[in-house]
Design an enzyme around this catalytic site. Structure first.
Site, PDB file in Angstrom:
ATOM      1  N   LYS A  13     -71.596  25.478 142.180  1.00  0.00           N
ATOM      2  CA  LYS A  13     -71.659  26.685 141.325  1.00  0.00           C
ATOM      3  C   LYS A  13     -72.446  27.806 142.020  1.00  0.00           C
ATOM      4  O   LYS A  13     -73.412  28.369 141.493  1.00  0.00           O
ATOM      5  CB  LYS A  13     -72.247  26.342 139.946  1.00  0.00           C
ATOM      6  CG  LYS A  13     -71.471  27.044 138.848  1.00  0.00           C
ATOM      7  CD  LYS A  13     -71.762  26.528 137.482  1.00  0.00           C
ATOM      8  CE  LYS A  13     -71.408  27.581 136.446  1.00  0.00           C
ATOM      9  NZ  LYS A  13     -70.057  28.149 136.559  1.00  0.00           N
TER      10      LYS A  13
HETATM   11  N1  PMP Z   1     -64.754  25.127 137.181  1.00  0.00           N
HETATM   12  C1  PMP Z   1     -65.334  26.295 137.472  1.00  0.00           C
HETATM   13  C2  PMP Z   1     -64.947  27.004 138.724  1.00  0.00           C
HETATM   14  C3  PMP Z   1     -66.286  26.851 136.611  1.00  0.00           C
HETATM   15  O1  PMP Z   1     -66.875  28.015 136.889  1.00  0.00           O
HETATM   16  C4  PMP Z   1     -66.599  26.162 135.412  1.00  0.00           C
HETATM   17  C5  PMP Z   1     -67.589  26.759 134.445  1.00  0.00           C
HETATM   18  N2  PMP Z   1     -68.903  26.347 134.694  1.00  0.00           N
HETATM   19  C6  PMP Z   1     -65.969  24.944 135.158  1.00  0.00           C
HETATM   20  C7  PMP Z   1     -65.049  24.456 136.075  1.00  0.00           C
HETATM   21  C8  PMP Z   1     -66.305  24.137 133.937  1.00  0.00           C
HETATM   22  O2  PMP Z   1     -67.575  23.552 134.059  1.00  0.00           O
HETATM   23  P1  PMP Z   1     -68.497  23.258 132.815  1.00  0.00           P
HETATM   24  O3  PMP Z   1     -67.689  22.459 131.867  1.00  0.00           O
HETATM   25  O4  PMP Z   1     -69.631  22.493 133.376  1.00  0.00           O
HETATM   26  O5  PMP Z   1     -68.892  24.566 132.238  1.00  0.00           O
END
Ligand code: PMP
Length: 305
Positions: free
Chosen positions: A156
């Protein structure tokens, strides 16, 4: 929200005081690492619940450490700080929480050593990000998901979202709601900010964690609901683009996207072109769980008041 505050340089301050210099190192090189967390307002209980706060901050701290950003906080500390920020801000509505770790040094050179990491947290009132009720139209992007060996999707990292921004923009400008990116191997990876699930013949498939994706926290919760509460088989496997067009149902998951059905991909209707049965049932359990209405998942929630 009664007042707009942020956690900045170790203190909760009015948002106007939470400012960084244009010289800030991470602003130039995209080396910040961030999170997105939701807190849900439960009207009946007059309670605000942070969803998976500990899991998000553990991911943030681990990812930051991999980027040589060591912070003097534990995940538990950061949940407490977030609680305090929400409380002092007087939040009594659904809200999105954005923690970001960055190198605050006013220095050039793209590197990760010899700099000082800082964490800031701010709040963003936020309803639905996409359209969980009607579902959305998605476009397979001409942009390839950045390879984990180039810029790890798993961490991230702010800079990795250039890839998301290019894909999302292309989709929006072509009249779609969201992009579906393939990885460099040609298999389905994820959306610009969401993981993806494909239903075929009652079995749910999702790309594995080594398919150049973020290891979503919503993804993990949804897999658990499907398996344990709905008795649905979930497999992690490579998914081909051509499978999308013949799927019975497709949905995306994410903190912002929650559980959002995809009803059309590249002008092909998915299933009936309406929200599918597995997606509907999953949404019902998910939305109850995040508001503290499912006993089994209450351990994922931190009450603020
Ligand atoms: N993929 C990407 C590229 C994202 O930015 C996110 C959002 N955080 C997700 C998947 C989903 O992750 P999460 O469920 O942890 O928010």
């Amino acid at each position: 929200m009664e007042r707009e505050l942020a956690f900045f340089e170790g203190k909760i301050v009015p948002i106007e005081e939470a400012k960084i210099s244009i010289k800030t190192n991470s602003f130039h090189y995209g080396t910040a690492v961030f999170e997105g967390i939701r807190a849900y307002w439960n009207e009946d209980e007059e309670q605000l619940y942070i969803l998976a706060g500990k899991e998000h901050y553990e991911r943030l701290l681990k990812n930051a450490r991999a980027m040589f950003m060591e912070l003097p906080y534990t995940a538990e500390d950061l949940v407490e700080i977030t609680k305090e920020l929400l409380k002092q801000s007087g939040v009594r509505e659904d809200i999105y929480i954005r923690p970001i770790v960055y190198f605050k040094d006013l220095k050039l050179t793209p590197k990760l050593v010899g700099y000082t990491p800082e964490i800031a947290i701010y709040l963003y009132p936020f309803g639905a990000y996409l359209d969980p009720e009607k579902g959305i139209r998605a476009k397979v992007s001409s942009w390839i998901r950045n390879d984990d060996n180039s810029i790890p999707s798993r961490y991230k990292i702010a800079g990795a979202y250039v890839n998301s921004a290019l894909a999302k923009t292309e989709a929006l400008m072509a009249g779609y709601d969201e992009a579906i990116m393939l990885n460099a191997n040609g298999y389905v990876a994820e959306g610009s900010g969401e993981n993806i699930f494909v239903v075929r013949n009652g079995v749910v498939a999702t790309p594995g964690v080594n398919e150049h994706i973020l290891e979503g926290i919503t993804r993990a919760l949804v897999i658990r609901i499907l398996r344990e509460d709905m008795g649905v088989e979930v497999v992690e496997r490579p998914i081909a683009r051509s499978e999308l067009y013949i799927a019975d149902e497709i949905f995306m998951t994410g903190t912002a996207a929650e559980v959002t059905p995809i009803v059309e991909v590249d002008n092909r209707k998915i299933g009936t072109g309406k929200v599918g049965e597995i997606t509907k049932q999953l949404q019902e359990i998910f939305f109850n769980a995040v508001r503290g209405k499912v006993e089994k998942y209450k351990h994922l929630l931190t009450p603020v008041y």
